[in-house]
Design a protein around this motif. Structure first.
Motif, mmCIF file in Angstrom:
data_model
loop_
_atom_site.group_PDB
_atom_site.id
_atom_site.type_symbol
_atom_site.label_atom_id
_atom_site.label_comp_id
_atom_site.label_asym_id
_atom_site.label_seq_id
_atom_site.Cartn_x
_atom_site.Cartn_y
_atom_site.Cartn_z
ATOM 1 N N GLU A 1 0.801 -1.228 0.000
ATOM 2 C CA GLU A 1 0.000 0.000 0.000
ATOM 3 C C GLU A 1 0.826 1.265 0.000
ATOM 4 N N THR A 2 2.135 1.167 0.255
ATOM 5 C CA THR A 2 2.908 2.403 0.406
ATOM 6 C C THR A 2 3.427 2.942 -0.927
ATOM 7 N N GLU A 3 3.038 2.315 -2.032
ATOM 8 C CA GLU A 3 3.508 2.765 -3.343
ATOM 9 C C GLU A 3 2.431 3.597 -4.045
ATOM 10 N N SER A 4 2.879 4.670 -4.662
ATOM 11 C CA SER A 4 1.932 5.590 -5.297
ATOM 12 C C SER A 4 1.556 5.122 -6.700
ATOM 13 N N LEU A 5 0.488 5.690 -7.201
ATOM 14 C CA LEU A 5 0.029 5.409 -8.569
ATOM 15 C C LEU A 5 1.162 5.658 -9.571
ATOM 16 N N GLU A 6 1.913 6.734 -9.362
ATOM 17 C CA GLU A 6 2.996 7.068 -10.294
ATOM 18 C C GLU A 6 4.071 5.968 -10.300
ATOM 19 N N THR A 7 4.422 5.481 -9.112
ATOM 20 C CA THR A 7 5.437 4.415 -9.041
ATOM 21 C C THR A 7 4.946 3.164 -9.745
ATOM 22 N N LEU A 8 3.687 2.816 -9.485
ATOM 23 C CA LEU A 8 3.138 1.621 -10.131
ATOM 24 C C LEU A 8 3.169 1.783 -11.645
ATOM 25 N N ASP A 9 2.809 2.962 -12.115
ATOM 26 C CA ASP A 9 2.786 3.197 -13.560
ATOM 27 C C ASP A 9 4.178 3.079 -14.181
ATOM 28 N N GLU A 10 5.175 3.566 -13.451
ATOM 29 C CA GLU A 10 6.545 3.448 -13.969
ATOM 30 C C GLU A 10 6.952 1.977 -14.100
ATOM 31 N N PHE A 11 6.595 1.201 -13.100
ATOM 32 C CA PHE A 11 6.944 -0.221 -13.132
ATOM 33 C C PHE A 11 6.173 -0.940 -14.249
ATOM 34 N N ILE A 12 4.893 -0.606 -14.360
ATOM 35 C CA ILE A 12 4.070 -1.191 -15.425
ATOM 36 C C ILE A 12 4.677 -0.854 -16.790
ATOM 37 N N ASP A 13 5.072 0.406 -16.960
ATOM 38 C CA ASP A 13 5.677 0.814 -18.238
ATOM 39 C C ASP A 13 6.932 0.008 -18.544
ATOM 40 N N ALA A 14 7.729 -0.239 -17.504
ATOM 41 C CA ALA A 14 8.953 -1.021 -17.709
ATOM 42 C C ALA A 14 8.605 -2.431 -18.173
ATOM 43 N N LEU A 15 7.613 -3.038 -17.514
ATOM 44 C CA LEU A 15 7.240 -4.409 -17.905
ATOM 45 C C LEU A 15 6.656 -4.439 -19.316
ATOM 46 N N LEU A 16 5.900 -3.385 -19.678
ATOM 47 C CA LEU A 16 5.331 -3.350 -21.037
ATOM 48 C C LEU A 16 6.445 -3.133 -22.067
ATOM 49 N N LYS A 17 7.436 -2.350 -21.690
ATOM 50 C CA LYS A 17 8.569 -2.138 -22.600
ATOM 51 C C LYS A 17 9.322 -3.452 -22.806
ATOM 52 N N ILE A 18 9.460 -4.209 -21.736
ATOM 53 C CA ILE A 18 10.132 -5.508 -21.835
ATOM 54 C C ILE A 18 9.342 -6.437 -22.760
#
Lengths: 484, 447
Positions: free
Chosen positions: A429-446
């Motif tokens: 719960e301590t992660e923000s929407l922005e952090t999640l989006d950055e991680f999601i973007d990385a996985l989509l880039k992969i």
């Protein structure tokens, strides 16, 4: 990050020191007056000789080679890498907590005992159990204490033919390892296609040899075992006890309680659910809670209260004994209680809600590109099975290593064992929407790279200080100490 | 809003829309109604940092700390000097907020300090192999004993009565679960009774456990014990030791001990009401693949660079499940860093000086206490930093009277050994000054 590559032993130079003690102020006798000659080591130990500045620089440089939760996103499934609040570090270091001796008389440690008493009760309330012990040192140690309690219960009932513990095929490795250590045989119950305990299979497995079932709920796939009442009934009807592995308790704070689900014993991983630091692998803490019928078997001591006085209660009738020295990882318990006071009942509930929201949000963004074996509502974590439409050319290991280049800690990989190429993602719960989006973007880039240029994934990581150290070599010819 | 939860209502809306549900409650729809908790937890509401700090300060202030009182209490946990740099290093959040180093590329810091720790423990004990830690001294005794039984394929353990009562209790709890028999070896004049040990050695004995300095602070003859045990086929000897004592005493590995364990709290850890501390374990190559817990090994990476990884993991629960050598997962991580920095900071000279000062001050203290004629040593044997004295004054009265002079008395031996109900065990570390010892002596004389 500097390219620092020294071991502390390589900095040593005869004559350097990093300490100074006051001069000896009592009569300086030769130790040959104290000990027989053959007790004394005449050869000086080969310890490093370094200066204080070197020690600080060395370990600061080593810290620079580490990725911590304060460095960045750390979505390790089943590990609940939530933020470690800084106030917790301060309270654990208060003079009246850090500098008290465990054998001081109770009159001198009332504040410490009060804290432990209040924490016992708070955890019992969260768990829905009748009594907690704070003694176990870690999650696996809590499991061991809990299973020992179950064994003591059966022994007292003369029920000695109960020699088997049932664990799901999706269970943490500690569950079967714990049960073995406690002298039990292990039987696995398989999961259904939708990732839950196969209730019918369980019904066929239980019998007069069943000592108990160990279960994580939500389970290691991140799915709530919705048949839990039926599971509890099956185990109890067969005469067994139900053990709750609290590794995933962060999903259900204030939403559901193991005690209400029918569990008889529960442990919490304080270093997961209650925000204390993982410390690079400990020290953790694994308090255990039991229902009333099992309190007589708890390890000694627990903290009791009589009038205004708090005391260490050794008077537990059929105790299993002690499972560790003293009373538990007190310094970690202070941090946990600080967290519970800070969050309150409202904050704890909100934490679980946002942990679950974060997990399901990430899933919604990833399931088009990554294979989701079980499409369902998840709790605090979910498990992907590699890239969609990928014929294993790109493995989960490749994806994990490539994530390092993007500055993220990879998820837990290749666990649970029942999912091929598993990637177990727990955002907390301590992660923000922005952090999640950055991680999601990385996985989509992969995922995109996997279609365009597999080599970049196969050779990952590219930006780390070391790259895929050879684990086979390390195990085949072990070098476990420094040789000059 | 809560300080550790970043979500705004707008964020929540965006996320719920992406998932395709209307409310956060919908995300818990899979929890059956008869299981869902529909009340509020019986806990207070969230508090501010100031309120929490005030409350915990109040609790902390109810305790008597070793900084405001003079501590002569030991019996397994000791008030040694802790160099200031330790807390600064372990407060680097790259260390304390990281997880177990499963991803070696971004965990070289943790892996390297564990490798350094293993090397230091190996040097200290005189044995070639050390693991990455166990929970504490007591569980280290138990894990070592289970390992020894496993390797010897026998189910009987002998343990000396001079071993810490806590360690013996933990061992019995663990051993009971595997139907392993634990037999105690009697003591004589404060040390292990060698005749009793010899009499109890038989072909069923897997391992013998002794402690030195033992619970009474007395240094045991490890060499004679090891020689005696090794006369018996396939039996091993485990010694639990105080790491500080190894600054001057012979290393157990050099005396023939097979497995050395101990409580590492003295290596820079605060007393912290009993934990977290550190269990260490060192042994010979024979046990390498049977060790409990983590081990770090050196290797090379794709580019040939020296690097470190968790190794021999085929012993561990996450790989071997029910066939693992132990169930241990989280161990003492950060406390191995404490011990590493301590041993490095004190170094070659320092560990010896701490040991020297402790033992010299302890011997001075015993001499002072005996001068009054009211107190006499219980054991006339070589001791390290702890000694027992008896008197005809009630032990509880002594402890209470010292307390009123801001002195934390020693440990009342009668708690675990009824035959020593008149005896108190005093610990003297390098931190104690001559003035403090003299004050202890004069207060005791006046009781």
């Amino acid at each position: 990050m500097r390219k620092y590559n020294k071991l502390i032993f390589e900095l040593s130079k005869p004559g350097r020191k990093a300490y100074k003690l006051p001069p000896l102020d009592v009569e300086d006798k030769d130790i040959s007056e104290f000990f027989p000659e053959d007790f004394i080591n005449e050869n000086p130990l080969t310890l490093p000789e370094v200066n204080e500045v070197e020690v600080i620089r060395h370990y600061t440089n080593l810290s620079d080679k580490n990725f911590g939760l304060d460095t960045g996103f750390y979505p390790l499934g089943s590990c609940t890498m939530k933020y470690n609040p800084k106030i917790n570090e301060n309270t654990a270091r208060l003079d009246g907590f850090a500098n008290i001796h465990p054998r001081q008389r109770e009159g001198c440690t009332q504040g410490a005992l009060q804290l432990m008493y209040e924490l016992q009760n708070s955890l019992a309330e969260v768990a829905g159990m009748d009594q907690m012990t704070l003694q176990p040192a870690a999650g696996a140690h809590g499991e061991l204490a809990g299973i020992m309690v179950i064994k003591a219960y059966h022994e007292k009932n003369g029920d000695t033919k109960r020699d088997t513990i049932i664990v799901p095929d999706s269970a943490h490795g500690t569950n079967p390892a714990t049960a073995t250590m406690a002298g039990y045989k292990i039987v696995e119950v398989k999961s259904t296609e939708n990732g839950r305990v196969d209730v019918e299979a369980l019904r066929n497995l239980v019998g007069e040899n069943t000592a108990g079932l160990m279960l994580t709920n939500p389970n290691t796939l991140g799915l709530f075992e919705s048949d839990i009442k039926e599971i509890a009934k099956i185990v109890h009807d067969a005469g067994g006890q139900l053990y709750y592995d609290g590794a995933n308790a962060n999903a259900i704070l204030g939403q559901a309680r193991p005690g209400d689900m029918g569990f008889d014993v529960v442990h919490f991983n304080i270093h997961k659910t209650f925000s204390t630091p993982h410390g690079g692998g400990g020290p953790g803490s694994g308090p255990v809670g039991v229902k009333a019928h099992l309190t007589e078997f708890l390890p000694v001591p627990i903290v009791g209260k009589e009038g205004d006085r708090y005391f260490l209660d050794y008077n537990i009738e059929n105790t299993i004994g002690k499972v560790k020295d003293f009373y538990g990882h007190f310094g970690i318990l202070v941090r946990a209680y600080t967290y519970i006071l800070t969050m309150g009942r409202d904050g704890l509930k909100k934490a679980s809600e946002m942990a679950v929201l974060n997990a399901n949000y990430m899933l919604s963004k990833l399931k088009d590109d990554y294979y989701l074996p079980i499409d369902a509502l998840y709790k605090h974590e979910f498990v992907l099975s590699g890239l969609k439409g990928n014929s294993l050319e790109v493995t989960t290991l490749d994806i994990a290593k490539r994530l390092l280049d993007f500055g993220f800690h990879p998820p837990t990989v290749y666990f649970p064992l029942i999912i091929n190429q598993a990637m177990m993602i727990e955002p907390t719960e301590t992660e923000s929407l922005e952090t999640l989006d950055e991680f999601i973007d990385a996985l989509l880039k992969i995922a995109k790279e996997a279609k365009e240029d597999v080599s970049i994934l196969k050779t990952a990581p590219h930006d780390t200080l070391v790259r895929r150290p050879d684990e086979t070599k390390a195990a085949r010819s072990p070098v476990v100490t420094y040789k000059a | 809003m809560f300080p550790y939860i970043p979500h705004t209502p707008e964020d929540e809306k965006i996320m719920l829309d992406s998932i395709g549900v209307n409310s956060v409650d919908d995300l818990f729809a899979d929890i059956p109604k008869d299981v869902a908790f529909n009340k509020e937890l019986d806990l207070p509401l969230a508090k501010s940092e100031l309120e929490v700090t005030n409350y915990l300060n109040k609790l902390a202030n109810k305790n008597c700390s070793t900084t405001e009182n003079v501590c002569f209490l030991g019996a397994g946990a000791y008030d040694h000097y802790i160099p200031a740099i330790i807390d600064h290093i372990i407060s680097r959040s790259e260390f304390y907020t990281s997880y177990t180093p499963y991803q070696p590329e971004i965990s070289q810091g943790t892996l390297q300090y564990i490798f350094e720790y293993q090397t230091l423990i190996s040097e200290l004990t005189g044995l070639p192999i050390a693991n990455a830690s166990l929970y504490d001294g007591g569980t280290a005794v138990a894990e070592a004993a289970l390992m020894a039984c496993d390797v010897a394929r026998k189910k009987k353990i002998l343990i000396s009565e001079t071993v810490s009562p806590q360690s013996r209790q933990v061992l019995k709890t663990y051993a009971h679960m595997q139907d392993i028999e634990v037999v105690e070896v009697a003591m004589k004049d404060g040390i292990t009774d060698m005749e009793d040990l010899e009499g109890k050695m038989d072909d069923d004995v897997a391992t013998v456990i002794v402690q030195s300095p033992n619970f009474f602070g007395v240094v045991e003859d490890l060499k004679s014990s090891a020689d005696l045990v090794h006369k018996s086929k396939k039996a091993s000897i485990i010694a639990s030791v105080d790491p500080i004592s190894l600054g001057i005493l012979k290393r157990p590995g050099d005396l023939g001990v097979d497995i050395v364990v101990g409580e590492g709290q003295s290596l820079g850890m605060s007393l912290s009401f009993g934990g977290p501390y550190l269990g260490f374990l060192a042994t010979t190559e024979k046990y390498l693949r049977k060790l409990p817990g983590r081990i770090v090994g050196e290797t090379t990476d794709l580019d040939g660079k020296r690097s470190f990884v968790l190794t021999l993991t085929a012993r561990e629960q996450h790989i071997r499940r029910d066939k693992a050598t132990s169930n241990i997962c989280s161990n003492q991580g950060l406390n191995t860093l404490v011990a590493t920095v301590y041993m490095v900071t004190l170094g070659k000279e320092g560990l010896r000086e701490v040991a020297m000062q402790s033992t010299k001050k302890a011997h001075y203290a015993l001499e002072k206490l005996e001068q009054s004629g009211k107190y006499k040593r219980v054991f006339d044997k070589p001791f390290f930093k702890e000694f027992a004295v008896s008197s005809n004054i009630d032990a509880d009265k002594i402890i209470k009277d010292l307390r009123s002079e801001n002195i934390i008395a020693g440990h009342h031996l009668g708690i675990d050994y009824p035959e020593f109900k008149d005896s108190i065990l005093y610990a003297v570390t390098e931190k104690r000054t001559k003035d403090e010892i003299d004050k202890l002596s004069s207060v005791l004389e006046g009781i």
